[in-house]
Design a protein around this motif. Sequence first.
Motif, PDB file in Angstrom:
ATOM      1  N   THR A 117      44.161  69.881  22.833  1.00 46.99           N
ATOM      2  CA  THR A 117      43.026  69.148  23.397  1.00 46.99           C
ATOM      3  C   THR A 117      42.681  69.729  24.767  1.00 46.99           C
ATOM      4  OG1 THR A 117      44.540  67.529  24.337  1.00 46.99           O
ATOM      5  CG2 THR A 117      43.603  67.003  22.211  1.00 46.99           C
ATOM      6  N   PRO A 118      41.418  69.609  25.181  1.00 46.17           N
ATOM      7  CA  PRO A 118      41.017  70.180  26.471  1.00 46.17           C
ATOM      8  C   PRO A 118      41.692  69.450  27.632  1.00 46.17           C
ATOM      9  CG  PRO A 118      39.106  69.541  25.162  1.00 46.17           C
ATOM     10  CD  PRO A 118      40.292  68.975  24.493  1.00 46.17           C
ATOM     11  N   LEU A 120      40.406  68.820  30.371  1.00 53.43           N
ATOM     12  CA  LEU A 120      39.435  67.877  30.934  1.00 53.43           C
ATOM     13  C   LEU A 120      39.549  66.514  30.255  1.00 53.43           C
ATOM     14  CD1 LEU A 120      37.056  67.694  32.932  1.00 53.43           C
ATOM     15  CD2 LEU A 120      35.548  68.232  31.036  1.00 53.43           C
ATOM     16  N   ALA A 121      39.680  66.524  28.913  1.00 55.81           N
ATOM     17  CA  ALA A 121      39.805  65.268  28.178  1.00 55.81           C
ATOM     18  C   ALA A 121      41.097  64.548  28.573  1.00 55.81           C
ATOM     19  CB  ALA A 121      39.788  65.540  26.674  1.00 55.81           C
ATOM     20  N   GLN A 122      42.161  65.303  28.787  1.00 54.51           N
ATOM     21  CA  GLN A 122      43.430  64.688  29.183  1.00 54.51           C
ATOM     22  C   GLN A 122      43.318  64.044  30.559  1.00 54.51           C
ATOM     23  OE1 GLN A 122      46.226  67.932  28.830  1.00 54.51           O
ATOM     24  NE2 GLN A 122      45.546  68.310  26.740  1.00 54.51           N
ATOM     25  N   PHE A 124      40.573  62.959  32.003  1.00 53.65           N
ATOM     26  CA  PHE A 124      39.725  61.768  31.874  1.00 53.65           C
ATOM     27  C   PHE A 124      40.507  60.615  31.273  1.00 53.65           C
ATOM     28  CE2 PHE A 124      35.219  63.790  31.703  1.00 53.65           C
ATOM     29  CZ  PHE A 124      35.353  64.089  33.042  1.00 53.65           C
ATOM     30  N   ILE A 224      38.880  71.761  37.637  1.00 55.40           N
ATOM     31  CA  ILE A 224      38.211  70.608  37.012  1.00 55.40           C
ATOM     32  C   ILE A 224      38.504  69.296  37.728  1.00 55.40           C
ATOM     33  CG2 ILE A 224      38.139  71.654  34.727  1.00 55.40           C
ATOM     34  CD1 ILE A 224      40.410  69.712  33.979  1.00 55.40           C
TER      35      ILE A 224
END
Lengths: 283, 237
Positions: A117-118, A120-122, A124, A224
């Motif tokens: 998973t990206p 960024l998603a983690q 967030f 990020i």
Amino acid sequence: MSTSPTAVVNERIQPALPPPLVARRWSGTRTVGWIALAAMLGLLGGLSLYLILSWDLELITKYGPKYWQGLQITLGLVATSIVFGAAMSLPVAMARLSPNRAVGALAYGYVYLFRGTPLLAQVFLVYYGAGEFRPELQSVGLWGFFRDPWNCAVFAFALNTAAYQAEILRGAIQSVAKGQWEAAEALGLTRLQAFRKIILPQALIVALRPYGNEIILMLKGSAIVAIITVLDLMGETRRAYSRSFDFQTYLWAAVIYLLMVETIRNIWERLEKHLTRHLRRDG
Amino acid sequence: MDEISTLLALGDTGWGDEIAAGVGVTLSLALATLPLGLLIGFFIALAKQSEEPTLRLAGNIYTTVFRGLPELLTLFLVYFGAQIGIRELMLAMGSETSIEINSFFAGMVALGLVFSSFSSEVFLSAFRAIPRGQYEGGQAIGLTRFQTMRLIILPQLIRIALPGLSNLWMILLKDTALVSVIGLSDIIRQTGIAARVTKEAFLFFGVACLLYLVLAILSSVAIGAINRWAAKGDTAR
């Protein structure tokens, strides 16, 4: 050793001249090469020229110290995440190598989740998701930790890099020949001793290059955090741009990031050369 | 459980269709970037293994720059840089109209630059794994340089480069998440909107993570099939 008196060499034998240098032919490839190089240097030179021509002392004195603060935050963030990640990666790698199927599957699931998973998603998920569990977190006294975006970023980064580092470590340990374990056992070393004194030193040399890559990836990935309002180098850059609308703010950030990455790469190359000097055959 | 199914439902009540559209955007961005990145990467690799020092230098500068910059920064440089560049160009031509850069296009270019600099390294090491005799053999049977490349080198190159390229594809898929920052409605942006409206951040970002995992699993199935196809020639040896 007899020399006949008649066969005396009177003249110095001239060595043959080297063949004349042939000028490299001007080819189509060469033209393309010069055009490509000119385009590349033109672009870089143009950007540098732009930075020099638009040299604005006011801008530099205004945002320079901010960039310096941002840089320190970036470096602190990356160093903290890498260290915590390294500490967490060891048990994960052990679990991956464990003969116990269930433990191995659990560790594999963790690694797959964080590598699939990206980042960024983690980030967030941790930063915005934590807000949802505010009462629960407050009751265990962890709300203070998760309220700060820097902490959330380190939390997510450390979990993420632990998964990558565990895979690096696992690969490196598996690359050490089985005979090394057996020889250690034959010498009467316990498994822990064998791991610490025989296997790990050899594995770490294999892991050296991927570790360096992981540090660089983390440094680049850390940009990020600017999105979740941490004022790292990227965050300061975004703020400077939104206030000045001057494109050179981004160019300066690019220069700083490039310098950092190249520095790490060079340091790492030297370190690797130094640590593997016993494996080199020349000299 | 009931609550979750209504939140994720399709139609006006749930967010299912919005998120599905996000998956479409993410996938199409990754798929649009792939050929661009592969093509540029291939030519950069050709330049870096050329005998011409100027070409090698140009290739190395390109990779050093785009491998060293954070992907997010590259994206901003392309997005804002192109906008400013076009505005200046228009001003120089005496026109006052400002043109908005499409964020899909900017994302494609930025990710393509990053992807190509990494894929050029993969192609380069694949080139080095092909023995010189293959080129000489091609020349010996009278093929032109272009024919040798197309008929002899390229088929072997693809097979050798495939594992490295599939890694890069996985990275590309994850990197598309960054484009949400410049306003493209991909998975992250759509789930982010849903999270803000419903105050169910954990659920929706969890869904986003799951969707990326599903895409990764589907990709590895596809890559497995491509691998089997590419390895067909190996059985004969």
